[in-house]
Scaffold this motif. Structure first.
Motif, PDB file in Angstrom:
ATOM      1  N   LEU A   6       0.818  -1.209   0.000  1.00 53.75           N
ATOM      2  CA  LEU A   6       0.000   0.000   0.000  1.00 53.75           C
ATOM      3  C   LEU A   6       0.854   1.264   0.000  1.00 53.75           C
ATOM      4  CD1 LEU A   6      -2.583  -0.979   2.770  1.00 53.75           C
ATOM      5  CD2 LEU A   6      -2.759  -1.357   0.312  1.00 53.75           C
ATOM      6  N   SER A   7       0.357   2.284  -0.659  1.00 51.56           N
ATOM      7  CA  SER A   7       0.995   3.603  -0.596  1.00 51.56           C
ATOM      8  C   SER A   7       0.701   4.195   0.786  1.00 51.56           C
ATOM      9  CB  SER A   7       0.422   4.508  -1.679  1.00 51.56           C
ATOM     10  OG  SER A   7      -0.930   4.823  -1.385  1.00 51.56           O
ATOM     11  N   SER A   8       1.359   5.284   1.108  1.00 54.03           N
ATOM     12  CA  SER A   8       1.108   5.920   2.409  1.00 54.03           C
ATOM     13  C   SER A   8      -0.333   6.404   2.512  1.00 54.03           C
ATOM     14  CB  SER A   8       2.089   7.067   2.664  1.00 54.03           C
ATOM     15  OG  SER A   8       2.013   8.021   1.635  1.00 54.03           O
ATOM     16  N   GLU A  10      -3.007   5.065   0.984  1.00 54.82           N
ATOM     17  CA  GLU A  10      -3.857   3.877   1.154  1.00 54.82           C
ATOM     18  C   GLU A  10      -3.739   3.333   2.571  1.00 54.82           C
ATOM     19  OE1 GLU A  10      -3.752   2.035  -3.351  1.00 54.82           O
ATOM     20  OE2 GLU A  10      -2.012   1.745  -2.057  1.00 54.82           O
ATOM     21  N   ARG A  19      -1.964  10.853   6.387  1.00 59.15           N
ATOM     22  CA  ARG A  19      -0.770  10.508   5.614  1.00 59.15           C
ATOM     23  C   ARG A  19       0.470  11.072   6.286  1.00 59.15           C
ATOM     24  NH1 ARG A  19      -1.948  11.906  -0.588  1.00 59.15           N
ATOM     25  NH2 ARG A  19       0.008  10.819  -0.883  1.00 59.15           N
ATOM     26  N   SER A  23       3.953   9.081   7.344  1.00 56.51           N
ATOM     27  CA  SER A  23       5.310   9.522   6.990  1.00 56.51           C
ATOM     28  C   SER A  23       6.165   9.725   8.241  1.00 56.51           C
ATOM     29  CB  SER A  23       5.251  10.820   6.190  1.00 56.51           C
ATOM     30  OG  SER A  23       4.635  10.593   4.957  1.00 56.51           O
ATOM     31  N   VAL A  33       9.029   0.235   6.285  1.00 55.69           N
ATOM     32  CA  VAL A  33       8.741   0.457   4.870  1.00 55.69           C
ATOM     33  C   VAL A  33       9.098  -0.840   4.154  1.00 55.69           C
ATOM     34  CG1 VAL A  33       9.362   1.807   2.844  1.00 55.69           C
ATOM     35  CG2 VAL A  33       9.259   2.910   5.083  1.00 55.69           C
ATOM     36  N   THR A  37      10.077   2.910  -3.872  1.00 52.84           N
ATOM     37  CA  THR A  37      10.021   2.874  -5.339  1.00 52.84           C
ATOM     38  C   THR A  37      11.181   3.692  -5.926  1.00 52.84           C
ATOM     39  OG1 THR A  37       8.651   4.848  -5.580  1.00 52.84           O
ATOM     40  CG2 THR A  37       7.492   2.731  -5.244  1.00 52.84           C
ATOM     41  N   ARG A  41       9.013   6.836  -3.384  1.00 50.17           N
ATOM     42  CA  ARG A  41       7.768   6.685  -2.618  1.00 50.17           C
ATOM     43  C   ARG A  41       7.824   5.404  -1.782  1.00 50.17           C
ATOM     44  NH1 ARG A  41       4.237  10.643  -3.916  1.00 50.17           N
ATOM     45  NH2 ARG A  41       4.533  11.547  -5.964  1.00 50.17           N
ATOM     46  N   TYR A  42       7.228   5.486  -0.601  1.00 47.35           N
ATOM     47  CA  TYR A  42       7.183   4.338   0.299  1.00 47.35           C
ATOM     48  C   TYR A  42       5.994   3.450  -0.012  1.00 47.35           C
ATOM     49  CZ  TYR A  42      10.338   6.941   3.465  1.00 47.35           C
ATOM     50  OH  TYR A  42      11.378   7.615   4.023  1.00 47.35           O
ATOM     51  N   LYS A  43       6.198   2.138   0.162  1.00 51.51           N
ATOM     52  CA  LYS A  43       5.115   1.150   0.077  1.00 51.51           C
ATOM     53  C   LYS A  43       5.157   0.338   1.362  1.00 51.51           C
ATOM     54  CE  LYS A  43       3.716   2.000  -4.143  1.00 51.51           C
ATOM     55  NZ  LYS A  43       2.352   2.258  -4.530  1.00 51.51           N
TER      56      LYS A  43
END
Length: 61
Positions: A6-8, A10, A19, A23, A33, A37, A41-43
């Motif tokens: 998931l993205s931050s 999501e 969000r 972070s 994390v 990417t 970007r963090y997933k």
């Protein structure tokens, strides 16, 4: 079967927090994390993060 990361945004929606909190928690090392990417970007893995947050909450009490 691979887990969906998931993205931050999501992750924040799933956990009911902002969000910005996601972070901050990642930057402070409170949550892991799963992947960064190429764009920086963090997933995140939802189940791992939930476990980390539960553990953190228990340690504070």
């Amino acid at each position: 079967m691979t887990k969906r990361l998931l993205s931050s945004g999501e992750l924040a929606k799933e956990l009911g927090i902002s969000r910005r909190s996601i972070s901050r928690y990642a930057d402070e090392g409170l949550i892991s994390v799963a992947l960064v990417t190429p764009g920086g970007r963090y997933k995140f893995d939802l189940e791992i993060v939930r476990g980390e947050l539960r553990k953190s909450a228990r340690e504070r009490h």
